[in-house]
Scaffold this active site. Structure first.
Site, PDB file in Angstrom:
ATOM      1  N   ASP A  29       0.828  -1.197   0.000  1.00  0.00           N
ATOM      2  CA  ASP A  29       0.000   0.000   0.000  1.00  0.00           C
ATOM      3  C   ASP A  29       0.870   1.259   0.000  1.00  0.00           C
ATOM      4  OD1 ASP A  29      -2.863   0.881   0.368  1.00  0.00           O
ATOM      5  OD2 ASP A  29      -2.013   1.866   2.127  1.00  0.00           O
ATOM      6  N   GLU A  45      14.771 -14.157  -0.063  1.00  0.00           N
ATOM      7  CA  GLU A  45      15.144 -15.318   0.776  1.00  0.00           C
ATOM      8  C   GLU A  45      14.122 -16.440   0.672  1.00  0.00           C
ATOM      9  OE1 GLU A  45      16.020 -14.364   4.867  1.00  0.00           O
ATOM     10  OE2 GLU A  45      16.767 -12.392   4.245  1.00  0.00           O
TER      11      GLU A  45
HETATM   12  C1  NOJ Z   1      -4.455   3.027  -0.794  1.00  0.00           C
HETATM   13  C2  NOJ Z   1      -5.593   2.081  -0.732  1.00  0.00           C
HETATM   14  O1  NOJ Z   1      -5.749   1.483  -1.997  1.00  0.00           O
HETATM   15  C3  NOJ Z   1      -6.805   2.880  -0.310  1.00  0.00           C
HETATM   16  O2  NOJ Z   1      -7.978   2.136  -0.429  1.00  0.00           O
HETATM   17  C4  NOJ Z   1      -6.565   3.332   1.101  1.00  0.00           C
HETATM   18  O3  NOJ Z   1      -7.627   4.184   1.506  1.00  0.00           O
HETATM   19  C5  NOJ Z   1      -5.251   4.108   1.219  1.00  0.00           C
HETATM   20  N1  NOJ Z   1      -4.173   3.481   0.525  1.00  0.00           N
HETATM   21  C6  NOJ Z   1      -4.842   4.215   2.649  1.00  0.00           C
HETATM   22  O4  NOJ Z   1      -4.358   2.982   3.093  1.00  0.00           O
END
Ligand code: NOJ
Length: 526
Positions: free
Chosen positions: A201, A255
């Site tokens: 993310d 790894e």
């Molecule tokens: C990106 C994610 O795809 C989204 O859904 C989320 O709200 C934000 N990151 C925060 O984690």
């Protein structure tokens, strides 16, 4: 195709777990629900599923606010359910990717609870705490991606903490080596269990300016854009030190053999491709989101393909994304007919395609009544069109069943339309049949997976290109306009067309016809 890794040969399918299949009637999808649908996914012909977060979470941002990185939220099931899912997927030949959310935790994560307990707490520096500005206000002008200041005042310890998203999602301090070690342990926990990789993310946001300098104003800001676009994110994203973190994540995965590291990164191509690192020490695939908001024209897409291809470092493997849980669905962006053309595009471009659940049946954005809005992005900035509920509505399995077979309870979001897997399975001209044929074609034609992309050209509304591998060659033509068109084509045989009756027909060299909404793949003699 043996010299490629599985994630280079394969096709990734994103599951938003709240919305895929509910198994216990609470109206929210879960892991046993996903397990029960793995046969469908194997038959569809995809190779890997990426599951959006299922960790314990207060659900302020529907799981992107993690309260325990090494467990499963009871809403989604148990860790055993996850192990069973993984096992079943592997037996079906499917890989499983998790969503790793390292930039921020939930404010209810024990790490943050400790961090906020006192200025002397050993975990104080695990998050980004700053004194107020001289006027008592936030330490600098940084804005949250969910609206308003990115700084939240903590009355107990009398400092502000930084949150790029909701105040319930405090950002971790990735300059702190203990944080890095703790997160490395999280990766190892899931790798030991056998997951095949991660989608990370907001990878490009992990590091912030060490001096906490103000972001400069964005003079190109237009009303209606998200609040944080008022500023250029000079000091809050894509900081040079982030690449060191990517390298260490990559080293950990190495790894464990052939596991994949995918980065969620919204940046222009020249910056994006830096996340590949050098000589394979970066992300395996920094997500390429260009199709998500591309102007849908042959010229624009031709330019995009060429620019991307020429910007990729030598060792880099390309990838393309057509939809995800943060953007309007493709069928709503460009319409049902062009969504079929887009399917051909996605599955014939060079690189790993990522599909979003439901796009294979042409799901459209749902309509959410204003008093039923769930997404915090819309609740915090109402009326700005930032809401992501429309693209997160339940998967439509069977139109004859209540709630499309998604749940026996009340679905957490309404069902978007009557399209369904069941109805489309038996219809050779359906979107689902098109996707199945495309996935099958891709599997059977090495040039579609491993070949070069050549002769990319736009002529009027028609986009054409070729994929070549040794003496194998296919020609692809897409009519991206709203009328019938003509195009110049090499002689060949149509392997697949969105106009099903054309499949199997020969094309003579020279000018040929392409119907409105038609996209075709033809084998060509070399
Ligand atoms: C990106 C994610 O795809 C989204 O859904 C989320 O709200 C934000 N990151 C925060 O984690």
């Amino acid at each position: 195709m043996s010299e490629l890794a599985w994630w280079q040969r394969g096709v990734i399918y994103q599951i938003y777990p709240r919305s895929f299949q509910d198994s216990n009637g609470d109206g929210i999808g879960d892991l046993p629900g996903i397990s029960a649908r793995l046969d469908y996914l194997a038959a569809l012909g995809i190779d890997a599923v990426w599951i959006s977060p299922v960790y314990p979470s207060p659900m302020a941002d529907f799981g992107y606010d993690v309260a325990d990185y090494c467990h499963v939220d009871p809403m989604f099931g148990t860790l055993d359910d996850f192990k069973q899912l993984l096992d079943r997927a592997h037996r079906l030949g499917l890989r499983v990717l998790l969503d790793f959310v390292p930039n921020h935790s939930s404010d209810r994560h024990p790490w943050f609870e400790e961090s906020r307990s006192s200025r002397d707490d050993p975990k104080r520096d695990w998050y980004l705490w700053r004194d107020p500005a001289p006027d008592g206000g936030p330490p600098n002008n940084w804005l949250s991606r969910m609206g308003g200041s990115a700084w939240e005042w903590d009355g107990t310890t009398r400092q502000y903490y930084y949150h790029a998203f909701l105040r319930e999602q405090p950002d971790l301090n990735w300059r702190n080596p203990q944080v890095r070690r703790a997160m490395d342990d999280v990766l190892r926990f899931w790798l030991e269990l056998g997951v095949d990789g991660f989608r990370v993310d907001v990878l490009w946001l992990l590091i912030k300016d060490a001096q906490f300098r103000d972001n400069p104003p964005n003079t190109a800001y237009r009303f209606g854009e998200p609040d944080h676009h008022r500023q250029l994110q000079r000091y809050t994203e894509d900081q040079p030190e982030v690449h060191d973190i990517v390298r260490s994540m990559r080293a950990t995965l190495r790894e464990y053999g052939e596991r994949v590291l995918i980065g969620e990164i919204y940046l222009p191509v020249p910056q994006l491709v830096k996340y590949y690192g050098t000589a394979g020490d970066g992300a395996d695939m920094p997500f390429n989101f260009q199709l998500l908001n591309a102007r849908w024209s042959a010229g624009e897409i031709a330019r995009m393909i060429q620019d991307y291809d020429s910007a990729l470092p030598e060792h880099a493997w390309p990838n393309w994304v057509l939809g995800n849980h943060d953007n309007p669905r493709v069928a709503s962006r460009i319409g049902a007919s062009q969504a079929r053309v887009a399917a051909v595009l996605l599955l014939t471009l060079r690189g790993t395609p990522t599909l979003y659940y439901g796009d294979e049946i042409g799901m459209t954005d749902g309509v959410i009544a204003s008093d039923e809005i769930q997404d915090p992005a819309e609740r915090r900035q109402p009326g700005m069109g930032q809401g992501r509920d429309p693209e997160r509505t339940p998967m439509q399995w069977d139109g004859a069943l209540p709630n499309a077979g998604f749940t026996e309870g009340r679905p957490w979001l309404p069902i978007a339309s009557t399209a369904s897997v069941r109805e489309q399975l038996g219809d050779p001209s359906s979107m689902l049949s098109l996707y199945r044929r495309l996935l099958d074609l891709r599997r059977g034609h090495v040039e579609l997976v491993q070949g070069t992309i050549e002769n990319v050209a736009a002529c009027g509304d028609v986009l054409t290109y070729e994929r070549r591998y040794r003496d194998q060659r296919v020609f692809i033509a897409l009519n991206m306009g709203s009328e019938d068109a003509i195009m110049e084509a090499p002689a060949g045989v149509v392997l697949l067309s969105t106009v099903t009756s054309r499949t199997g027909q020969a094309i003579g060299e020279g000018i040929t016809h392409l119907a409105q909404g038609e996209a075709l793949v033809a084998s060509v003699r070399t």
